[in-house]
Design an enzyme around this catalytic site. Structure first.
Site, PDB file in Angstrom:
ATOM      1  N   ASP A  78     -51.782 -28.965 -22.000  1.00 28.74           N
ATOM      2  CA  ASP A  78     -51.337 -30.313 -22.358  1.00 28.74           C
ATOM      3  C   ASP A  78     -52.426 -31.305 -21.955  1.00 28.74           C
ATOM      4  O   ASP A  78     -52.797 -31.378 -20.783  1.00 28.74           O
ATOM      5  CB  ASP A  78     -50.037 -30.633 -21.618  1.00 28.74           C
ATOM      6  CG  ASP A  78     -49.372 -31.905 -22.114  1.00 28.74           C
ATOM      7  OD1 ASP A  78     -50.090 -32.812 -22.592  1.00 28.74           O
ATOM      8  OD2 ASP A  78     -48.133 -32.011 -22.022  1.00 28.74           O
ATOM      9  N   GLU A  95     -46.835 -19.291 -17.599  1.00 25.18           N
ATOM     10  CA  GLU A  95     -46.187 -20.310 -18.446  1.00 25.18           C
ATOM     11  C   GLU A  95     -45.022 -20.918 -17.658  1.00 25.18           C
ATOM     12  O   GLU A  95     -44.182 -20.187 -17.137  1.00 25.18           O
ATOM     13  CB  GLU A  95     -45.695 -19.678 -19.746  1.00 25.18           C
ATOM     14  CG  GLU A  95     -44.864 -20.574 -20.630  1.00 25.18           C
ATOM     15  CD  GLU A  95     -45.557 -21.875 -20.991  1.00 25.18           C
ATOM     16  OE1 GLU A  95     -44.951 -22.944 -20.737  1.00 25.18           O
ATOM     17  OE2 GLU A  95     -46.692 -21.833 -21.513  1.00 25.18           O
TER      18      GLU A  95
END
Length: 224
Positions: free
Chosen positions: A129, A79
């Site tokens: 995304d 992440e």
């Protein structure tokens, strides 16, 4: 442990790759990767169990649950946002999960500079995304160049799974994966439910808004 108990590892010119508190930090816009000596995976985890990797780990719900449920598997959560890494780290410690390590950094950089050939059993990409605007598509995670790194780090017959709510993103990712990998699902190579997959914060969010979730799964050919 609270998320804020995890302190930022570097400031200003002190930025460099380092491991601290079970987190591998890879600074953004950093190019001296060769100066860091990555420990062996056995040293990193303290055992030689097979390695599984989640990309776009978000707040960590999915990967912490998977690691807790599968103690004989080593898990890596990747992440790039530090605020989310803090939440993963907090959940990991509060759940007393011992077989999870976190990477705070870009997935592309981690794969290219810090993972050897053929070490990952499975890669799971949860709700990346989608960068829906045409001018932003160069920022998408699924690119032909990154697919080369995915193929390189997967073991023979290793698997990659993508979960997304964006069908256009899904179809582009399938097109890219087809170039180097074999689909595990029949044409059109995706499904709307994947048994025993688990769930994540983003999955619950999009389902609560009435959005469909799509899954696709590909496998690495033996010997490539």
């Amino acid at each position: 442990m609270k998320p804020q108990d995890l302190k930022a590892p570097f400031f200003g010119e002190e930025r460099k790759t380092q491991i601290k508190d079970d987190v591998l930090y890879i600074p953004e816009h950093y190019f001296k990767h060769g100066q860091f000596e990555m420990p062996s995976w056995e040293e990193f985890f303290g055992n030689n169990h097979p390695i599984f990797c989640e990309l776009c780990s978000g707040n960590g719900d999915w990967v912490v649950a998977q690691a807790n449920k599968n103690p004989n598997m080593n898990w890596i959560a990747v992440e790039k946002r530090f605020d989310r890494v803090r939440k993963i780290w907090s959940k990991m410690h509060n759940s007393q999960v011992r077989n999870l390590r976190i990477v705070c950094g870009e997935a592309q950089t981690f794969f290219r500079h810090y993972i050897q050939n053929e070490v990952i059993q499975r890669i799971v990409v949860n709700f990346p995304d989608p960068w829906p605007k045409s001018r932003h598509r160069k920022h998408r995670l699924f690119q032909y160049e990154f697919m080369n790194d995915i193929v390189r780090v997967l073991v023979d017959s290793g698997i990659i799974i993508l979960a997304t709510d964006d069908k256009n993103y899904l179809l582009q990712a399938i097109k890219i994966m087809q170039q180097r990998l074999l689909p595990k699902l029949e044409e059109p190579y995706y499904c709307k439910m994947l048994e025993n997959y688990g769930d994540s914060w983003f999955e619950r969010l999009w389902r609560s808004k009435g959005q469909e979730i799509f899954y696709t799964e590909f496998v690495k050919k033996v010997g490539i």
